[in-house]
Design an enzyme around this catalytic site. Structure first.
Site, PDB file in Angstrom:
ATOM      1  N   THR A   1     108.150  66.678  -5.072  1.00 20.93           N
ATOM      2  CA  THR A   1     107.759  67.534  -5.721  1.00 20.93           C
ATOM      3  C   THR A   1     106.093  67.808  -5.790  1.00 20.93           C
ATOM      4  O   THR A   1     105.514  66.889  -5.200  1.00 20.93           O
ATOM      5  CB  THR A   1     107.693  66.689  -7.437  1.00 20.93           C
ATOM      6  OG1 THR A   1     109.280  66.413  -7.083  1.00 20.93           O
ATOM      7  CG2 THR A   1     107.705  67.743  -8.383  1.00 20.93           C
TER       8      THR A   1
ATOM      9  N   SER B   1     112.121  65.721 -14.627  1.00 20.66           N
ATOM     10  CA  SER B   1     111.230  65.344 -15.478  1.00 20.66           C
ATOM     11  C   SER B   1     110.077  66.024 -15.158  1.00 20.66           C
ATOM     12  O   SER B   1     108.911  65.803 -15.658  1.00 20.66           O
ATOM     13  CB  SER B   1     110.867  63.789 -14.872  1.00 20.66           C
ATOM     14  OG  SER B   1     111.917  62.966 -15.200  1.00 20.66           O
TER      15      SER B   1
END
Ligand code: GLY
Length: 586
Positions: free
Chosen positions: A397, A469
């Site tokens: 990410t 998330s």
């Protein structure tokens, strides 16, 4: 009265902590820091970068450079963000990547509006609930993480194009120019880049298409200081520049993706690609000690749980209990584990299920959860079940942050899930496929790669977005943009972002110190507090005495953040956990 009794209890606890800490002091004084601790100290840049007119903080200095040029030439934060996102897809292909998806938060002070763009990947039409269950009835991790079936329909190109079209001022072709140049002419390899390939070599080597991109024609490894060229990727980017989103979701690139799927037994079809649409969503909004918190709404769990945890912690005098003290970490861990238990039950794609967002983020529900926290004893996670927010339901990410001189702020987090995603490059197209399907719950109750438990709400369904998330977050103070933050890190994204917020709001750290400070994490299951190097041994001992299991972990997250001072000065904090991170302003 209740506040007072909490306060006196904390005072006694703090005195006990201080006495114990003092007895350890001489012993600690004699011990030298370990090499790893020393590295953190040396990497811990404590002074933010300052500027007046624009600030870019990304995880790669080349992307920062390119985005800054856009701001300097009069572009706005969205123009710079889309430019940075495509540049990162070239300079950091293992995480920021057009084969994945993500979320962008945009705050416009002029419009007094914060919007969220959801470009999360979707399950292909052919996906089914039990597609990752093996013959033995168990979830098959190899299939959900490293196969062609692990890839969701990519959303990055459509999402970035939408952001530019709605909120930007430059063309998609212009935003792609630096990325195309970097892919075509190459860039000098930093150590982090070649080290990463080495660590992933076994899996990358399994696919001829990945070997071709990440290793030299003779099979040897790239070394730091050498030039890295990506001709296939350059051609893919040029097709997007020439044809817009159709240059990715239709035509030659789509043909290459579908051919790759057919070669490896994947599910993504031409129809899946053609039908992919990003969504504009309303961000989750909360309030913490007078600051307005905006963060990502479902299909990310980030915003819901950052606000939920902050609501619980708001009732404790966190400034007073102190930064990274045992008492503060205990309270944070207790709030975190309750939020992650709820995540396992309630969170998923709101296009498919009802998420009790109002309940999860309500102050009344937080009060209930706070009242259940013992101030000096850890709650055993095994005794903890998801709570019931429904009565309050009244009606990691790559991350980067950008602020322009026009009152706009962008917080963007995007990913292909793991470093190198599925490790499968689309032959001829030059980019890695995500393995985001592993973020669904392959089997309710069985943890995913981050140890996160999921349930029915996050089961696999065709066209559904898998739970995330990722938590791009913007904090406003009296209507003005104040803090722009977020992080990669899988399940640790939520708690990393939370701690940057708390470090600024509760502990008054400058943004660089807030980003660099050692972090902690609890996610309900496994029942342990994870800590980075830099949390003191006496703090660890006090936490253990409260009943916590404490486990030292490698670096968690990489937050690239910006703080805007009350006089408009911009402060950039780049995360030293990624050696290529950079903050630049003008
Ligand atoms: N793939 C990690 C996340 O989206 O949370």
């Amino acid at each position: 009265m209740k506040e007072l009794s909490v306060f006196s209890h904390l005072l006694v606890t703090k005195l006990i902590c201080l006495t114990r800490a003092f007895s350890l002091w001489f012993a600690l004084l004699l011990s030298m820091p370990s090499l790893a601790q020393q590295a953190i100290l040396e990497g811990d840049r404590s002074v933010p970068v300052e500027a007046r007119n624009g600030m870019v903080v990304t995880s790669h200095y080349l992307a920062t450079d390119e985005a800054l040029k856009v701001l300097e030439q009069g572009g706005n934060a969205v123009d710079a963000a889309v430019t940075a996102a495509f540049a990162l897809a070239v300079t950091q292909p293992r995480s920021g990547n057009i084969g994945g998806g993500g979320f962008m938060l945009i705050s416009s002070e002029q419009q007094d509006e914060v919007v969220a763009i959801d470009y999360r990947e979707k399950a292909p039409a052919g996906a089914s609930r039990d597609m990752f269950i093996g013959a033995d009835g168990n979830a098959d991790e190899e299939l959900s993480r490293y196969s062609h079936k692990s890839a969701g329909v990519p959303g990055s190109v459509a999402g970035l194009a939408l952001a530019l079209e709605k909120y930007g001022t430059i063309s998609l072709a212009k935003a792609l120019e630096p990325a195309i140049r970097l892919a075509q002419e190459g860039f000098i390899i930093p150590a982090r880049f070649s080290d990463g390939i080495q660590r992933a070599a076994d899996r990358l080597q399994k696919h001829a298409s990945s070997r071709k991109v990440f290793f030299k024609p003779d099979g040897s490894s790239y070394q730091p200081g050498e030039r890295f060229l990506q001709q296939d990727l350059a051609e893919t980017l040029k097709r997007i520049a020439a044809q817009g989103v159709k240059g990715f979701y239709e035509g030659r690139t789509a043909d290459l993706i579908v051919a790759e799927m057919q070669r490896g037994g994947g599910l993504i079809t031409h129809e899946d690609l053609k039908n992919y649409r990003p969504a504009v969503r309303v961000p989750v909004h909360g309030n913490y000690r007078g600051y307005d918190i905006y963060s990502m709404s479902p299909p990310s769990s980030g915003g819901a749980h950052i606000v939920q945890i902050l609501n619980v912690l708001e009732g404790f005098p966190i400034s007073w209990t102190g930064h990274n003290s045992a008492q503060t970490i205990h309270l944070m861990a207790e709030a975190m584990k309750r939020a992650y238990a709820d995540r396992s039950e309630y969170l998923g794609d709101t296009d498919f299920i009802q998420v009790p967002l109002k309940g999860l983020t309500s102050k009344a529900y937080a009060q209930l959860q706070r009242d259940a926290i013992n101030r000096t004893r850890a709650t055993n996670s095994a005794t903890l079940r998801p709570g019931n927010p429904l009565p309050y339901e009244s009606d990691e990410t790559t991350h980067f942050s950008i602020v322009d001189r026009f009152g706009n702020a962008v917080s963007n987090t995007y990913t292909i899930n793991f470093s190198y995603g599925s490790h499968i490059v689309v032959e001829g197209a030059g980019f890695l496929l995500n393995n985001e399907m592993d973020d669904f719950s392959a089997k309710p109750g069985v943890p995913n790669a981050y140890g996160l438990i999921g349930g029915e709400a996050n089961k696999i369904e065709p066209h559904k977005r898998m739970l995330s998330s990722m938590s791009p977050t913007i904090v406003k103070k009296q209507g003005k943009n104040f803090l722009v933050t977020g992080s990669p890190g899988g399940s640790r994204i939520i708690t990393t972002t939370l701690q940057v917020l708390m470090n600024v709001i509760d502990h008054h750290l400058n943004i660089q110190a807030a980003v660099s400070a050692p972090r902690v994490h609890h996610q309900w299951l496994p029942d342990e507090i994870r800590i980075e190097e830099g949390i003191s041994p006496d703090t660890v001992r006090l936490l253990e005495e409260m009943g916590h299991k404490v486990v030292r972990k490698a670096a968690m997250g990489a937050s690239q953040s910006i703080l805007i001072g009350s006089d408009g000065t911009l402060y950039g904090g780049a995360d030293p956990r990624r050696s290529t991170s950079s903050a630049q302003g003008f």
